[in-house]
Design a protein around this motif. Sequence first.
Motif, PDB file in Angstrom:
ATOM      1  N   TYR A  63      32.454  53.133 -43.686  1.00  0.00           N
ATOM      2  CA  TYR A  63      32.883  54.252 -42.645  1.00  0.00           C
ATOM      3  C   TYR A  63      32.002  54.839 -42.269  1.00  0.00           C
ATOM      4  O   TYR A  63      30.974  55.117 -42.882  1.00  0.00           O
ATOM      5  CB  TYR A  63      33.608  54.710 -44.405  1.00  0.00           C
ATOM      6  CG  TYR A  63      34.207  56.238 -44.166  1.00  0.00           C
ATOM      7  CD1 TYR A  63      34.985  56.996 -42.862  1.00  0.00           C
ATOM      8  CD2 TYR A  63      33.394  58.019 -44.857  1.00  0.00           C
ATOM      9  CE1 TYR A  63      35.391  58.110 -42.906  1.00  0.00           C
ATOM     10  CE2 TYR A  63      34.028  58.885 -44.468  1.00  0.00           C
ATOM     11  CZ  TYR A  63      34.597  59.253 -43.854  1.00  0.00           C
ATOM     12  OH  TYR A  63      35.171  60.447 -43.048  1.00  0.00           O
ATOM     13  N   VAL A  64      32.636  55.419 -41.005  1.00  0.00           N
ATOM     14  CA  VAL A  64      31.577  56.327 -40.446  1.00  0.00           C
ATOM     15  C   VAL A  64      32.491  57.719 -39.988  1.00  0.00           C
ATOM     16  O   VAL A  64      33.538  57.931 -39.590  1.00  0.00           O
ATOM     17  CB  VAL A  64      31.093  55.682 -39.434  1.00  0.00           C
ATOM     18  CG1 VAL A  64      30.140  57.360 -38.486  1.00  0.00           C
ATOM     19  CG2 VAL A  64      30.269  54.209 -39.621  1.00  0.00           C
ATOM     20  N   ALA A  65      31.493  58.692 -40.235  1.00  0.00           N
ATOM     21  CA  ALA A  65      32.169  60.288 -39.839  1.00  0.00           C
ATOM     22  C   ALA A  65      31.271  60.816 -38.942  1.00  0.00           C
ATOM     23  O   ALA A  65      30.039  61.302 -39.327  1.00  0.00           O
ATOM     24  CB  ALA A  65      32.665  60.745 -40.983  1.00  0.00           C
ATOM     25  N   THR A  66      31.616  61.384 -38.282  1.00  0.00           N
ATOM     26  CA  THR A  66      30.705  61.541 -37.151  1.00  0.00           C
ATOM     27  C   THR A  66      31.037  63.141 -36.470  1.00  0.00           C
ATOM     28  O   THR A  66      32.449  63.545 -37.200  1.00  0.00           O
ATOM     29  CB  THR A  66      30.935  61.160 -35.758  1.00  0.00           C
ATOM     30  OG1 THR A  66      31.890  60.747 -35.166  1.00  0.00           O
ATOM     31  CG2 THR A  66      29.740  59.698 -36.007  1.00  0.00           C
ATOM     32  N   PHE A  67      30.482  64.099 -36.990  1.00  0.00           N
ATOM     33  CA  PHE A  67      30.568  65.977 -36.959  1.00  0.00           C
ATOM     34  C   PHE A  67      30.333  66.428 -35.529  1.00  0.00           C
ATOM     35  O   PHE A  67      28.875  65.925 -34.934  1.00  0.00           O
ATOM     36  CB  PHE A  67      30.268  66.610 -37.577  1.00  0.00           C
ATOM     37  CG  PHE A  67      30.679  66.218 -39.160  1.00  0.00           C
ATOM     38  CD1 PHE A  67      32.025  66.376 -39.772  1.00  0.00           C
ATOM     39  CD2 PHE A  67      29.713  65.691 -39.930  1.00  0.00           C
ATOM     40  CE1 PHE A  67      32.693  65.629 -40.651  1.00  0.00           C
ATOM     41  CE2 PHE A  67      29.915  64.369 -41.318  1.00  0.00           C
ATOM     42  CZ  PHE A  67      31.198  64.943 -41.567  1.00  0.00           C
ATOM     43  N   ASP A  68      31.185  66.178 -34.500  1.00  0.00           N
ATOM     44  CA  ASP A  68      31.171  66.888 -33.215  1.00  0.00           C
ATOM     45  C   ASP A  68      29.830  66.232 -32.083  1.00  0.00           C
ATOM     46  O   ASP A  68      28.389  66.695 -32.123  1.00  0.00           O
ATOM     47  CB  ASP A  68      30.939  68.133 -32.650  1.00  0.00           C
ATOM     48  CG  ASP A  68      31.356  69.302 -32.091  1.00  0.00           C
ATOM     49  OD1 ASP A  68      32.607  68.591 -31.621  1.00  0.00           O
ATOM     50  OD2 ASP A  68      30.853  70.025 -31.836  1.00  0.00           O
ATOM     51  N   GLY A 121      38.147  78.497 -36.011  1.00  0.00           N
ATOM     52  CA  GLY A 121      36.385  79.420 -35.899  1.00  0.00           C
ATOM     53  C   GLY A 121      35.659  77.640 -36.031  1.00  0.00           C
ATOM     54  O   GLY A 121      34.544  78.647 -35.944  1.00  0.00           O
ATOM     55  N   VAL A 122      35.377  76.572 -36.022  1.00  0.00           N
ATOM     56  CA  VAL A 122      35.155  75.555 -36.376  1.00  0.00           C
ATOM     57  C   VAL A 122      34.603  75.989 -35.131  1.00  0.00           C
ATOM     58  O   VAL A 122      35.332  75.737 -34.274  1.00  0.00           O
ATOM     59  CB  VAL A 122      35.565  74.628 -37.155  1.00  0.00           C
ATOM     60  CG1 VAL A 122      34.624  72.724 -36.958  1.00  0.00           C
ATOM     61  CG2 VAL A 122      36.057  75.039 -38.534  1.00  0.00           C
ATOM     62  N   HIS A 123      33.768  75.475 -35.156  1.00  0.00           N
ATOM     63  CA  HIS A 123      33.011  74.921 -33.886  1.00  0.00           C
ATOM     64  C   HIS A 123      31.351  74.290 -34.106  1.00  0.00           C
ATOM     65  O   HIS A 123      30.761  73.482 -34.881  1.00  0.00           O
ATOM     66  CB  HIS A 123      31.967  76.204 -32.820  1.00  0.00           C
ATOM     67  CG  HIS A 123      31.153  77.315 -33.813  1.00  0.00           C
ATOM     68  ND1 HIS A 123      29.718  76.757 -33.946  1.00  0.00           N
ATOM     69  CD2 HIS A 123      31.136  78.431 -34.457  1.00  0.00           C
ATOM     70  CE1 HIS A 123      29.331  78.221 -34.220  1.00  0.00           C
ATOM     71  NE2 HIS A 123      30.148  78.668 -35.073  1.00  0.00           N
ATOM     72  N   HIS A 124      30.607  73.651 -32.985  1.00  0.00           N
ATOM     73  CA  HIS A 124      29.554  72.949 -32.455  1.00  0.00           C
ATOM     74  C   HIS A 124      28.187  72.992 -33.648  1.00  0.00           C
ATOM     75  O   HIS A 124      27.920  72.525 -34.803  1.00  0.00           O
ATOM     76  CB  HIS A 124      28.829  72.520 -31.329  1.00  0.00           C
ATOM     77  CG  HIS A 124      27.778  71.707 -31.047  1.00  0.00           C
ATOM     78  ND1 HIS A 124      27.874  70.711 -31.295  1.00  0.00           N
ATOM     79  CD2 HIS A 124      26.338  71.678 -31.813  1.00  0.00           C
ATOM     80  CE1 HIS A 124      26.995  69.888 -31.720  1.00  0.00           C
ATOM     81  NE2 HIS A 124      25.770  70.869 -31.309  1.00  0.00           N
ATOM     82  N   PHE A 125      28.336  74.440 -33.952  1.00  0.00           N
ATOM     83  CA  PHE A 125      27.283  74.938 -34.946  1.00  0.00           C
ATOM     84  C   PHE A 125      27.449  75.342 -36.378  1.00  0.00           C
ATOM     85  O   PHE A 125      27.022  75.387 -37.283  1.00  0.00           O
ATOM     86  CB  PHE A 125      26.155  76.268 -34.167  1.00  0.00           C
ATOM     87  CG  PHE A 125      25.445  75.587 -32.854  1.00  0.00           C
ATOM     88  CD1 PHE A 125      24.529  74.816 -32.695  1.00  0.00           C
ATOM     89  CD2 PHE A 125      26.024  76.080 -31.793  1.00  0.00           C
ATOM     90  CE1 PHE A 125      24.082  74.465 -31.464  1.00  0.00           C
ATOM     91  CE2 PHE A 125      25.674  75.676 -30.929  1.00  0.00           C
ATOM     92  CZ  PHE A 125      24.793  75.101 -30.556  1.00  0.00           C
TER      93      PHE A 125
END
Length: 149
Positions: A63-68, A121-125
Amino acid sequence: RKNGINASTHNHIVWKKLAIDIVARSEEGKVGSPLVIMGHSLGADASVKMANFLGENKVKVDYVATFDPTTTREVSATVKLFQNFFATNPRDDTFRELDIGKEFKGHLENINLAIDREYRGVHHFNIEKNRKLRKKVVEKVLALTKEKS
């Protein structure tokens, strides 16, 4: 860790050193399972590189999970499940979708959180700090752990 998962956190610049260590331990039969890689931003980019490197060296990644991630890339043939969570505004043309490489046989999900009301409201930071998203990913890791035991 509080769920009994052997996890460690590293800076994105050491991905290759970690991957070389995993390859060496894999050759000795000393790599735990499931093998999971996660990263945010530049760490997401490094997660893709690391998974691809492991694939080139015949190490299977569960499993790989990448976030932005900050760039788009092709994913390796040996990743069983790849979930790419990104929060690009749909009006922006810099979507962070990942592509399937020609040898890829796993499952890739590109999930744009910016178009999902649940993740408003979720964004890169702040993407990696979102409780709903963290819960979803932790539950996936725990499910994989139960499958392997």
